[in-house]
Design an enzyme around this catalytic site. Structure first.
Site, PDB file in Angstrom:
ATOM      1  N   CYS A   3     -29.366 -27.220 -43.857  1.00 41.59           N
ATOM      2  CA  CYS A   3     -28.374 -26.698 -42.907  1.00 41.59           C
ATOM      3  C   CYS A   3     -28.899 -25.450 -42.204  1.00 41.59           C
ATOM      4  CB  CYS A   3     -27.072 -26.368 -43.625  1.00 41.59           C
ATOM      5  SG  CYS A   3     -26.270 -27.792 -44.387  1.00 41.59           S
TER       6      CYS A   3
ATOM      7  N   CYS B  65     -26.915 -24.772 -48.451  1.00 42.05           N
ATOM      8  CA  CYS B  65     -27.706 -25.954 -48.081  1.00 42.05           C
ATOM      9  C   CYS B  65     -28.942 -25.551 -47.273  1.00 42.05           C
ATOM     10  CB  CYS B  65     -26.791 -26.890 -47.280  1.00 42.05           C
ATOM     11  SG  CYS B  65     -27.628 -28.149 -46.324  1.00 42.05           S
TER      12      CYS B  65
END
Length: 100
Positions: free
Chosen positions: A28, A25
């Protein structure tokens, strides 16, 4: 050594900020330094826990985490804050300040 259960983790007196993330991600990865700096600023005033959603599907599913990153703040076993996406340091500080 006994593994700490999720309930034990969130039941403490200190607020627990949980970052649900995935290694694949992009947001993230951008969020991680924000959380690290927040922890450095607040020190022992809070606990930071990172949970990899791919390695912990049971807790991820139980809590209904569908977007990454998802931030949750627990205090004394209760969910006090939940938001999907990258949160600003000020938002997180404000939420944690409500608990002290």
């Amino acid at each position: 050594m006994a593994q700490t259960s999720f309930q034990d983790l969130i039941n403490g007196e200190k607020p627990v900020l949980i970052d649900f993330f995935a290694t694949w991600c992009g947001p993230c990865h951008a969020y991680s330094p924000i959380l690290k700096q927040l922890k450095e600023e607040l020190g022992d005033g809070m606990r930071l826990v990172k949970i990899d959603v791919d390695r912990n599907p049971e807790i991820t599913e139980k809590l209904g985490v569908q977007a990454m990153p998802t931030t949750m703040i627990f205090h004394r076993g209760e969910l006090k804050f939940r938001a999907a996406g990258v949160q600003s340091p000020q938002t997180l500080k404000d939420e944690l300040a409500k608990l002290s």
